[in-house]
Enzyme design. Sequence first.
Site, PDB file in Angstrom:
ATOM      1  N   ASP A  40      -2.566  -1.516  10.522  1.00 27.41           N
ATOM      2  CA  ASP A  40      -2.760  -1.523   9.066  1.00 27.41           C
ATOM      3  C   ASP A  40      -3.357  -2.835   8.546  1.00 27.41           C
ATOM      4  O   ASP A  40      -3.733  -2.911   7.370  1.00 27.41           O
ATOM      5  CB  ASP A  40      -1.413  -1.329   8.338  1.00 27.41           C
ATOM      6  CG  ASP A  40      -0.891   0.081   8.452  1.00 27.41           C
ATOM      7  OD1 ASP A  40      -1.636   0.950   8.938  1.00 27.41           O
ATOM      8  OD2 ASP A  40       0.269   0.307   8.061  1.00 27.41           O
ATOM      9  N   LYS A  46       0.858  -1.207   0.000  1.00 25.44           N
ATOM     10  CA  LYS A  46       0.000   0.000   0.000  1.00 25.44           C
ATOM     11  C   LYS A  46       0.874   1.229   0.000  1.00 25.44           C
ATOM     12  O   LYS A  46       2.041   1.188   0.402  1.00 25.44           O
ATOM     13  CB  LYS A  46      -0.931   0.019   1.213  1.00 25.44           C
ATOM     14  CG  LYS A  46      -0.252   0.066   2.596  1.00 25.44           C
ATOM     15  CD  LYS A  46       0.133   1.426   3.121  1.00 25.44           C
ATOM     16  CE  LYS A  46       0.769   1.342   4.507  1.00 25.44           C
ATOM     17  NZ  LYS A  46       1.507   2.520   4.927  1.00 25.44           N
TER      18      LYS A  46
END
Length: 294
Positions: free
Chosen positions: A140, A15
């Site tokens: 996350d 990401k």
Amino acid sequence: MVKEPRNLTVFAPAKINLFLEVLGKRPDGYHELETVMQEVDLKDTLEIEEIEEGIELTCTEPSIPKDESNLAWKAARLFQRKIGVEKGVRMHLVKRIPVGAGLGGGSSDAASVLKGLNTLWERGLDQRELLEMATQLGSDVPFFVQGGTALCKGRGDLVYPLRVKNNFVYVILYPEIIVTTSSVYKALKTGLTKSRKDVSFFLDALSSGDPESVGRLLFNRLEEVALGLYPVLRKIRTLLESYGPCGVLLSGSGSAVYGLCNTKREAEGIKENLKRQGMGKVYVVTNSVSFETA
Ligand code: C5P
């Protein structure tokens, strides 16, 4: 009849953070965030195989721990315990996402273990149950259970999916510096934030699909802190900016810096320039499709 061993290969994408504002410090020591995360098609591969018992982990990257301190290992143990599975699992991780880069590699591997084991052992856990487990593993990890593009709040673990119609192209530079997330948060002075950035302007730009508008509004509150701690990152950022992409930003707590480009061709051109400068590893990526099995 001899039963075939069950196995599965899954991908774990990286990401980048397109926007990250810190709203304040929480009583639990974490920071309250508003961040837009984008999954990209730079991926680790995780091969999972059922074994009689225990958890075994091997990895192509020698510097990564293969024991219970590894987040993928922890994810497997959490899944086994929660579900009451008696069987074990052997995992082999082909690492492509650089470590300590702010690209979420470890968190993504952990999310892929949860999703992969849910498939391998046909447990049929729904998204809510997987997200709940993911939250216990790291801030996350829930984002990677969801995938795609998302606005994440809380400590990053409250995930609100966003629809992004366009394919954006990014060039990522990893300067081969390992940054510890906690060290950057520790150096952040939350009380000094004078003007808090409002995510809604960024979200409008993102939905417009125009790379120039998105590029202008890329923002990361942790960037100045990380650049202060690692001055070489500032040099790298300036260099990347000099090639004229739509916008440049540090991802998460670093050390990777990326540029948003208008076209794949532009990104490939910048990649060649950066490679010639010998500043680190360079990748051209785009927003990827979420969880896949090979
Ligand atoms: O949740 P995770 O283990 O990935 O977080 C790593 C470290 O980053 C935490 O120990 C904390 O120091 C910092 N952090 C934070 N606020 C967040 C997320 C992470 O302070 N929202």
